[in-house]
Write an enzyme that holds these catalytic residues in place. Structure first.
Site, mmCIF file in Angstrom:
data_model
loop_
_atom_site.group_PDB
_atom_site.id
_atom_site.type_symbol
_atom_site.label_atom_id
_atom_site.label_comp_id
_atom_site.label_asym_id
_atom_site.label_seq_id
_atom_site.Cartn_x
_atom_site.Cartn_y
_atom_site.Cartn_z
ATOM 1 C CG ASP A 343 -2.138 1.200 1.217
ATOM 2 O OD1 ASP A 343 -3.260 0.611 0.973
ATOM 3 O OD2 ASP A 343 -1.666 2.357 1.298
ATOM 4 C CG ASN A 351 -4.294 11.218 -6.391
ATOM 5 O OD1 ASN A 351 -3.852 11.337 -7.457
ATOM 6 N ND2 ASN A 351 -5.066 10.171 -5.947
ATOM 7 C CG HIS A 356 -7.114 11.385 -10.503
ATOM 8 N ND1 HIS A 356 -7.222 11.130 -9.275
ATOM 9 C CD2 HIS A 356 -7.193 10.342 -11.224
ATOM 10 C CE1 HIS A 356 -7.970 9.826 -9.386
ATOM 11 N NE2 HIS A 356 -7.737 9.446 -10.436
ATOM 12 C CG ASP A 360 -4.232 7.972 -13.135
ATOM 13 O OD1 ASP A 360 -4.546 7.487 -11.909
ATOM 14 O OD2 ASP A 360 -5.011 8.227 -14.062
ATOM 15 C CD GLU A 386 -3.818 3.825 -1.355
ATOM 16 O OE1 GLU A 386 -4.918 3.187 -1.718
ATOM 17 O OE2 GLU A 386 -3.603 3.966 0.013
HETATM 18 N N1 LIG Z 1 -4.456 9.009 -9.112
HETATM 19 C C1 LIG Z 1 -5.148 7.927 -8.705
HETATM 20 N N2 LIG Z 1 -5.411 7.839 -7.469
HETATM 21 C C2 LIG Z 1 -6.417 6.948 -6.998
HETATM 22 C C3 LIG Z 1 -6.855 5.854 -7.697
HETATM 23 N N3 LIG Z 1 -7.213 4.994 -6.916
HETATM 24 C C4 LIG Z 1 -7.451 5.669 -5.464
HETATM 25 N N4 LIG Z 1 -6.768 6.749 -5.653
HETATM 26 C C5 LIG Z 1 -6.326 7.435 -4.444
HETATM 27 O O1 LIG Z 1 -5.770 7.205 -3.720
HETATM 28 C C6 LIG Z 1 -5.886 7.811 -2.469
HETATM 29 C C7 LIG Z 1 -5.779 6.834 -1.344
HETATM 30 O O2 LIG Z 1 -5.605 7.591 -0.260
HETATM 31 P P1 LIG Z 1 -5.921 6.879 1.112
HETATM 32 O O3 LIG Z 1 -6.691 5.880 1.244
HETATM 33 O O4 LIG Z 1 -6.152 8.185 2.118
HETATM 34 O O5 LIG Z 1 -4.476 6.382 1.768
HETATM 35 P P2 LIG Z 1 -3.023 7.219 1.596
HETATM 36 O O6 LIG Z 1 -3.342 8.546 1.154
HETATM 37 O O7 LIG Z 1 -2.050 6.413 0.641
HETATM 38 O O8 LIG Z 1 -2.808 6.930 2.935
HETATM 39 P P3 LIG Z 1 -2.206 5.845 3.949
HETATM 40 O O9 LIG Z 1 -2.564 4.757 2.748
HETATM 41 O O10 LIG Z 1 -2.580 5.590 5.046
HETATM 42 O O11 LIG Z 1 -0.574 6.073 3.773
HETATM 43 C C8 LIG Z 1 -6.930 8.423 -2.453
HETATM 44 O O12 LIG Z 1 -6.992 9.709 -2.781
HETATM 45 C C9 LIG Z 1 -7.678 8.015 -4.008
HETATM 46 O O13 LIG Z 1 -8.335 8.959 -4.595
HETATM 47 C C10 LIG Z 1 -6.311 5.865 -8.923
HETATM 48 O O14 LIG Z 1 -6.437 4.699 -9.864
HETATM 49 N N5 LIG Z 1 -5.501 7.177 -9.412
#
Ligand SMILES: Nc1nc2c(ncn2[C@@H]2O[C@H](COP(=O)(O)OP(=O)(O)OP(=O)(O)O)[C@@H](O)[C@H]2O)c(=O)[nH]1
Length: 472
Positions: A343, A351, A356, A360, A386
């Protein structure tokens, strides 16, 4: 005395003369009778011949006719009348070409009759479509010769029409069937072929060239094997052998064939064995269609349904299936199985700060770095957002730990170049679990997930390995 003697001599002479005359007359009469008999016989014979000829012509449905130089009937026999379903007298005075149906055909006949009149060369057995009085078209074979007078001057035409309606219609329908067959084989999008029990292609349709590049002459008479991908040859051999053994049409077979340009095409073929009345094999007829586009499309659809569109790794469904398969295999082999949950850390911030698209780009680059650190046999999947995971067959605990560290290091080693021109370092937290002999895939996934949770809470950018419920 002298007078009686003279009288007696005269009388004798007259008697002799009378006898002679009588004998001559009898001879003449006999000769005349003989001649008359011969003439009568000749006449009878001639009549017999004429009758026979007439009967034969009638039986053969040959009609005789004569026409003047304008082509107008002057004499027509009974067969002609029967052929035209009209009284012979009604035909006399009618133009020869008037019994012909379509305009083109009528012109062609008129032209040919004119040629006979002009050149004196006969028209022989010309297929001619005439129309009966009832409007029914009848095919006849027309022969026409020039009629001349005693001085050799053309005075008209004479000829015969033989009824060939049944035969000619058969010929026409055969020609039409042949044309249809040629059209089908030349323009079909499939290859029609015949193959002998040894695998020799005895016939291939012209469409082979359009589909596989070779002119049919290059293929006919050759063994099918060099045209088929080596891995699919046994399949095709078995297909042919089973068709012959079971004497029936089997479900179609899909196999790979070489195009002349060296590329591979997918073909789907059916084989139909044909037997004669005594049950002897006559031929094996095949029909092959090119299904390359279908196969490629299906592969694409399958890929879309099972892979992540952004990064190309297995999607959640495929990855979970893969884990289940590997858990089963590991249970049988005991070779060891490891699972990594990955993760990205603070990915939301990527982002939020860079957009975004930058997120990606990081995800794509992250997958590339993970792949570089994993073995080709390890399967990487995206579980969502992610969050990624990798299943690693045949690993010990130490090896799993080492791979996980390698991945973590590879991900963080170098900053990521972002589309906005900036760079950013990204780290990953990893939960690792080695499969236990008795546990199923769900349990393994849950344990790895717990390890990941521990890694996040332990400060991120780290690997946490869990073993038999203990976080190490
Ligand atoms: N650019 C992009 N962002 C994505 C995608 N799928 C998920 N996300 C983003 O990934 C982010 C995940 O955020 P969180 O679950 O808060 O996790 P984090 O910020 O990595 O925090 P921790 O995991 O706790 O370290 C969110 O902002 C989602 O919008 C994708 O396919 N593309």
């Amino acid at each position: 005395m002298t007078i009686p003697i003279a009288v007696a001599v005269l009388a004798t002479a007259l008697l002799v003369l009378g006898w002679a005359l009588a004998a001559w007359a009898v001879a003449q009469w006999r000769r005349a009778q003989r001649d008359c008999g011969a003439a009568t016989e000749a006449l009878t014979q001639q009549q017999h011949v004429s009758q026979t000829v007439a009967q034969v012509l009638q039986a053969a449905r040959v009609a005789l006719w004569e026409a003047d130089t304008r082509g107008v009937f002057t004499r027509v026999d009974d067969t002609a009348a029967r052929l035209m379903r009209v009284a012979a007298t009604d035909l006399v005075g009618v133009r020869r070409v008037a019994d012909t149906r379509d305009a083109d055909h009528r012109d062609a006949l008129a032209q040919r009759l004119a040629d006979v009149l002009r050149t004196g060369r006969p028209l022989v057995r010309w297929p001619n479509l005439v129309v009966t009085a009832q409007g029914e078209p009848v095919w006849v074979s027309t022969t026409v010769v020039l009629r001349r007078d005693a001085q050799g001057r053309p005075v008209g035409l004479q000829g015969c029409d033989q009824d060939i309606n049944t035969r000619h219609r058969l010929v026409l329908s055969l020609q039409a069937a042949e044309r249809r067959h040629r059209l089908l084989t030349e323009h079909a999008q499939s290859i029609l072929y015949t193959i002998d029990p040894a695998g020799r292609l005895t016939y291939v349709s012209p469409s082979w060239q359009a589909l596989l590049g070779h002119p049919p002459d290059e293929v006919m008479g050759r063994d099918f094997r060099p045209f088929v991908h080596p891995e699919d040859v046994p399949l095709c051999e078995d297909f042919l052998a089973r068709t012959l053994r079971e004497r029936r049409v089997l479900p179609p077979l899909t196999y790979r064939v070489w195009h002349r340009d060296g590329s591979i095409r997918y073909h789907r073929s059916v084989l139909a064995p044909a037997f004669d009345d005594d049950g002897r094999l006559q031929a094996v007829v095949g029909n092959a269609i090119d299904v390359t586009t279908d196969i490629e499309l299906r592969a694409q659809l399958e890929r879309v349904a099972t892979h992540d569109a952004l990064t190309g790794v297995a999607n959640r469904r495929l990855f979970i299936e893969q884990v289940q398969r590997e858990v089963e295999r590991n249970r049988r082999s005991g070779a060891g199985l490891g699972l990594l949950m990955l993760d990205l850390d603070h990915f939301k911030d990527v982002n939020d700060t860079h957009g975004h698209a930058a997120g990606d780009a990081v995800l794509i680059a992250f997958v590339q770095r993970c792949r570089a650190a994993l073995r080709p046999s390890d399967v990487l999947g995206r579980l969502g957002g992610e969050e990624f995971a990798a299943v690693l067959p045949q690993v010990s605990r130490e090896q799993l730990q080492a791979v996980a560290e390698r991945v973590r290091h590879e991900v963080a080693r170098q900053p990521y170049a972002l589309p906005d021109g900036t760079v950013r370092t990204v780290t990953v937290s990893i939960g690792a679990a080695v499969a236990l002999p008795a546990e199923d895939s769900d349990a393994l996934l849950q344990r790895a997930d717990r390890a990941l949770y521990a890694a996040k809470h332990g400060g991120r950018d780290r690997v946490v390995l869990v073993m038999a419920g203990r976080v190490l």
